[in-house]
Design a protein around this motif. Structure first.
Motif, PDB file in Angstrom:
ATOM      1  N   ALA A   1       0.368  -1.356   0.471  1.00 11.74           N
ATOM      2  CA  ALA A   1       0.508  -0.542   0.130  1.00 11.74           C
ATOM      3  C   ALA A   1       0.261   1.132   0.023  1.00 11.74           C
TER       4      ALA A   1
ATOM      5  N   LEU B   1       0.928   8.783  -4.765  1.00 18.35           N
ATOM      6  CA  LEU B   1      -0.660   9.154  -5.053  1.00 18.35           C
ATOM      7  C   LEU B   1       0.169  10.506  -4.528  1.00 18.35           C
TER       8      LEU B   1
ATOM      9  N   PHE C   1       1.707   2.139  -3.646  1.00 19.22           N
ATOM     10  CA  PHE C   1       0.237   2.944  -4.198  1.00 19.22           C
ATOM     11  C   PHE C   1       0.546   4.462  -3.487  1.00 19.22           C
ATOM     12  N   PHE C   2      -0.002   4.628  -1.972  1.00 15.89           N
ATOM     13  CA  PHE C   2      -0.148   6.468  -1.866  1.00 15.89           C
ATOM     14  C   PHE C   2       1.075   6.656  -1.638  1.00 15.89           C
TER      15      PHE C   2
END
Lengths: 252, 245
Positions: free
Chosen positions: B182, B189, B185-186
């Motif tokens: 995760a 962003l 992914f984060f």
């Protein structure tokens, strides 16, 4: 109208962004699955680095994945999502295996049993190659060898070598005696064979013995003569006067 | 203006643009307009860029590692490359090239034609009226564009792997999802959010500071793109250092 249209488009853009964010996250985290599965609980002593999402192989085919893991008193309670079509008998064997010798990747290996009863709770075992534990075992062996006296080993080896050398010498001596006697026997056998050979040649050759031995005519004549003699003897025994009346024996 | 005074002036400008009474009722329409211009307007080029990003990264990855590692590693490598680096960076650079220049040119023209002075005369805060909607719109649009770019790039990568490298979608997907963190992914962003602020701030700043005529407006557009591009790479390194370092 124009303003409303733009507002709508922007709204769609933002909502699409949020939805795609959720979809992408769920997809990448492996939570999206089109499989119809059911839960199988397995208790392991040690999962050795197994992770959520690791594959579950049934007879070598991927038929599910690890759903969750949690420590349950002294065991690790592992929940597997297994394909609905796969039914697991009570004597099914479940183990953790390593995908490769060098990698840390693990998988669950299921070998279904043959029992007619099925269940969803099992006790599993770990069969993964653990390089760390192997390394520690090698270390302990090395420690044992380090503690041994190498000089003592060399003395023992020297004694052993001397004893073996003596035994081999004795063995060679023992074998030499039977060999001498055996040579004599062989010589005698050779002589005998030579005699037999000469006899055979005598019988088969063109000399008297050879001709006598090989003549069928002589054989039949001898046979006839023998028969005639036997008849004569029988006749003499039965009628001795026939042959003796003409015989005058005078002693004085 | 030396580097330190530029950074000080730039930061003050950014804070001044954000810390204003938002007056959401009146600003809302301007924010929507900017989202339309930056987000929806950039969508086609972002999709095109993302398709080729996925294709090229799959070709390059397979060329370098196929045969020496399991095939699912292609999925893992492309997934992480796209999520951590290529998705946010390429999206931000494209938005920078397309929008930072446009913002600088638009605001710069308003400056040289004294429209900004007119706004001040009418007691309209030009920071709230011009800068705030652009910053908020970029802040919303760039992460959404990044997500779309990542999705498209992964899709095109999976397509290429399936059709040209004989790597079934299931195998590609296994590599992609099995080694998913995760944080990757984060982290991508979070980078996109920083890039968005840099892009919008650079566009507005250089437009706002124009003095002169049409030549200076063009120069401001160039400065906006160059500065935002450098800022993107700088923040890329800084965020990577904090999150992945």
């Amino acid at each position: 109208m124009y303003r409303t249209w733009r507002e709508t488009l922007v709204g769609i853009f933002i909502i699409a962004g949020i939805v795609l964010f959720i979809v992408l996250y769920i997809w990448l985290s492996g939570r999206i699955s089109l499989r119809n599965t059911y839960d199988v609980t397995v208790y392991f002593r040690d999962v050795e680095g197994l992770r959520v999402g690791d594959p579950v192989m049934v007879l070598g085919l991927e038929k599910g994945q690890v759903k969750s893991m949690a420590i349950d008193s002294v065991d690790v309670k592992t929940v597997l999502a297994v394909d609905q079509a796969i039914r697991l008998p009570v004597d099914t064997k479940i183990s953790i295996r390593a995908l490769s010798y060098v990698g840390a990747d693990k998988y669950i290996r299921i070998t279904p049993g043959v029992d007619s009863q099925t269940t969803t709770e099992f006790r599993g075992m770990s069969e993964a190659l653990n390089l760390e534990s192997i390394g520690s075992k090698i270390d302990s062996i090395v420690q044992v060898f380090k503690g041994l006296d190498v000089n003592a080993f060399s003395d023992v080896a020297a004694d052993l070598s001397r004893n073996i050398s003596k035994d081999v010498t004795r063995l060679v001596d023992m074998m030499k005696k039977p060999t001498t006697r055996l040579t004599e026997v062989i010589d005698r056998t050779d002589q005998t064979i030579a005699h037999v050979d000469s006899l055979t040649m005598l019988l088969q050759g063109s000399g008297t013995f050879g001709r006598l031995a090989k003549s069928d005519e002589l054989y039949s004549e001898l046979q006839e003569t023998n028969d005639a003699l036997q008849g004569l003897l029988v006749d003499i025994k039965e009628n001795p006067g026939k042959y003796i009346k003409h015989l005058n024996i005078k002693v004085f | 203006m030396n580097l330190f005074s530029f950074i000080g002036d730039f930061s003050t400008f950014l804070v001044r643009s954000i810390i204003v009474p938002w007056k959401f009722k009146t600003t809302k329409w301007r924010i929507l307009q900017q989202i339309y211009s930056i987000g929806i307007g950039s969508l086609p080029i972002i999709v095109v860029i993302a398709v080729f990003t996925g294709l090229v990264s799959t070709v390059q990855t397979s060329y370098q590692i196929i045969g020496s590692v399991p095939r699912y590693i292609i999925g893992t490598t492309i997934g992480r490359m796209v999520m951590i680096e290529l998705g946010p960076i390429l999206t931000a650079l494209m938005v920078s090239g397309r929008c930072a220049s446009s913002m600088a040119a638009e605001i710069g023209t308003m400056r040289v034609t004294e429209q900004i002075d007119a706004l001040e005369t009418m007691a309209i805060d030009p920071y709230r009226f011009l800068n705030l909607p652009r910053i908020i719109a970029t802040f919303i649009s760039v992460p959404i564009l990044t997500i779309i770019a990542e999705l498209v790039a992964l899709g095109s990568g999976a397509f290429y792997a399936n059709h040209f490298l004989n790597i079934p979608f299931g195998v590609f997907n296994y590599g992609l999802t099995h080694f998913f963190y995760a944080r990757d992914f984060f982290g991508g962003l979070i980078k996109a959010l920083f890039f968005a602020i840099v892009i919008a701030a650079a566009g507005c700043y250089f437009g706002f500071k124009v003095k002169g005529g049409a030549k200076e407006v063009g120069r401001a557009a160039t400065y906006a793109v160059v500065t935002s591009s450098i800022g993107i790479l700088l923040f890329d390194f800084m965020v990577a250092l904090v999150i992945f370092g």
